[in-house]
Write a protein that holds these residues in place. Structure first.
Motif, PDB file in Angstrom:
ATOM      1  N   VAL A  17     -19.497   7.040  -8.759  1.00 46.11           N
ATOM      2  CA  VAL A  17     -18.355   7.186  -9.662  1.00 46.11           C
ATOM      3  C   VAL A  17     -17.674   8.508  -9.362  1.00 46.11           C
ATOM      4  N   ASN A  18     -16.420   8.446  -8.931  1.00 50.59           N
ATOM      5  CA  ASN A  18     -15.636   9.655  -8.723  1.00 50.59           C
ATOM      6  C   ASN A  18     -14.171   9.358  -9.031  1.00 50.59           C
ATOM      7  N   SER A  19     -13.310  10.306  -8.798  1.00 50.31           N
ATOM      8  CA  SER A  19     -11.894  10.150  -9.143  1.00 50.31           C
ATOM      9  C   SER A  19     -11.155   9.213  -8.189  1.00 50.31           C
ATOM     10  N   ASP A  20     -11.747   8.885  -7.038  1.00 51.00           N
ATOM     11  CA  ASP A  20     -11.094   7.998  -6.066  1.00 51.00           C
ATOM     12  C   ASP A  20     -11.470   6.528  -6.253  1.00 51.00           C
ATOM     13  N   PHE A  21     -12.751   6.254  -6.497  1.00 56.92           N
ATOM     14  CA  PHE A  21     -13.199   4.869  -6.671  1.00 56.92           C
ATOM     15  C   PHE A  21     -14.533   4.839  -7.401  1.00 56.92           C
ATOM     16  N   ARG A  54      -9.330   7.324 -10.998  1.00 59.08           N
ATOM     17  CA  ARG A  54      -8.181   7.888 -11.708  1.00 59.08           C
ATOM     18  C   ARG A  54      -7.108   8.422 -10.770  1.00 59.08           C
ATOM     19  N   ASN A  55      -7.466   8.736  -9.534  1.00 59.91           N
ATOM     20  CA  ASN A  55      -6.509   9.326  -8.599  1.00 59.91           C
ATOM     21  C   ASN A  55      -5.606   8.299  -7.912  1.00 59.91           C
ATOM     22  N   ALA A  56      -5.784   7.012  -8.233  1.00 64.49           N
ATOM     23  CA  ALA A  56      -4.958   5.980  -7.584  1.00 64.49           C
ATOM     24  C   ALA A  56      -3.484   6.203  -7.918  1.00 64.49           C
ATOM     25  N   ARG A  57      -2.628   6.203  -6.900  1.00 63.87           N
ATOM     26  CA  ARG A  57      -1.202   6.450  -7.072  1.00 63.87           C
ATOM     27  C   ARG A  57      -0.334   5.260  -6.656  1.00 63.87           C
ATOM     28  N   ASN A  58      -0.753   4.499  -5.666  1.00 62.82           N
ATOM     29  CA  ASN A  58       0.058   3.387  -5.156  1.00 62.82           C
ATOM     30  C   ASN A  58      -0.616   2.024  -5.295  1.00 62.82           C
ATOM     31  N   ILE A  59      -1.914   1.971  -5.027  1.00 63.09           N
ATOM     32  CA  ILE A  59      -2.653   0.714  -5.037  1.00 63.09           C
ATOM     33  C   ILE A  59      -3.806   0.788  -6.041  1.00 63.09           C
ATOM     34  N   TYR A  60      -4.000  -0.279  -6.783  1.00 62.66           N
ATOM     35  CA  TYR A  60      -5.178  -0.378  -7.652  1.00 62.66           C
ATOM     36  C   TYR A  60      -5.907  -1.679  -7.340  1.00 62.66           C
ATOM     37  N   TRP A  88      -0.078  -3.285  -7.088  1.00 61.88           N
ATOM     38  CA  TRP A  88       0.785  -2.145  -6.751  1.00 61.88           C
ATOM     39  C   TRP A  88       1.127  -1.377  -8.026  1.00 61.88           C
ATOM     40  N   ILE A  89       0.950  -0.068  -7.985  1.00 57.77           N
ATOM     41  CA  ILE A  89       1.273   0.785  -9.125  1.00 57.77           C
ATOM     42  C   ILE A  89       2.759   1.111  -9.060  1.00 57.77           C
TER      43      ILE A  89
END
Length: 232
Positions: A17-21, A54-60, A88-89
């Protein structure tokens, strides 16, 4: 009559578990035995799930898969289920996504018949609040040969899921979809109080080698003369 059923299980779990995935992998072995030998089985199960951080900006994304392989007295049953959402975010409250669902049940216990429910679709995620989102998608079976338990072709369907986390200790999840046996519903509510977690849920699962699949019955009556030795 009361019958004692024993369940033995062992396994491994790996979590990131981290801010990227986020990634959660579980693998285990389970054996079920009973006093009357009904419903006994053993096998393996692998579960994996992942989602964006949480760091996702374009793709989830949000994906999960479940594989089971169980055996009972020469009969086997294999089960596979997977769901994948990639979106897509957009920067607004509505974010588009594509959905893929795959389910397969096969083995000797089904007389060699495979029960499938495979589909793909497009949908929208509505971010109603930072703690509440609703997914709605329109899905279509991958081919026209998929049938339900009554032999009818599977139709297009809507899939909806709700995820609401009003507080850091409380979460509610609900989903409605379609599988090879018809409409499918799932509901989970959890609330944590210090070291205690209360969970209320309704989940539909496909199971094999359950006690309801077996029954004891009389194969016949045998009358033996009292004056003679009879070997059965």
């Amino acid at each position: 009559d009361l019958v004692r059923v024993n369940t033995y299980a062992t396994g491994l779990s790996y979590i990131i578990v981290n801010s990227d995935f986020e990634l959660d992998i579980n693998s285990g072995y389970q054996k079920i035995s009973s006093e009357d030998n009904l419903g006994e089985n053993e096998g393996i199960q692998h579960i994996i799930s992942t989602r964006n951080g949480r760091n996702a900006r374009n793709i989830y994304w949000d994906a999960n898969a479940n594989y089971q392989d169980r055996e009972n007295r020469g009969q086997d049953a294999k089960y596979f289920q997977a769901e994948v959402k990639v979106g897509w975010i957009s920067g607004f409250n509505f974010n588009p996504f594509i959905r893929y669902y795959d389910e397969n049940n096969e083995g000797d216990i089904n007389q060699g018949r495979s029960l499938e429910s495979n589909s793909y679709g497009i949908g929208l995620r509505w971010l109603a609040t930072p703690r509440l989102y609703i997914d709605l998608s329109y899905n279509r079976p991958i081919d026209d040969e998929q049938i339900d338990l009554e032999g009818n072709e599977l139709d297009d369907y809507y899939d909806i899921s709700v995820d609401w986390q009003p507080t850091s200790r409380t979460q509610l999840q609900f989903s409605r979809s379609q599988r090879f046996y018809g409409d499918s519903y799932n509901f989970n509510f959890s609330h944590k109080i210090k070291r205690v977690e209360n969970i209320i849920g309704y989940n539909e699962q496909v199971q094999t080698f359950t006690r309801n699949s077996f029954e004891q019955f009389v194969v016949g009556n045998y009358w033996c003369p009292a004056t003679e030795d009879v070997v059965l």
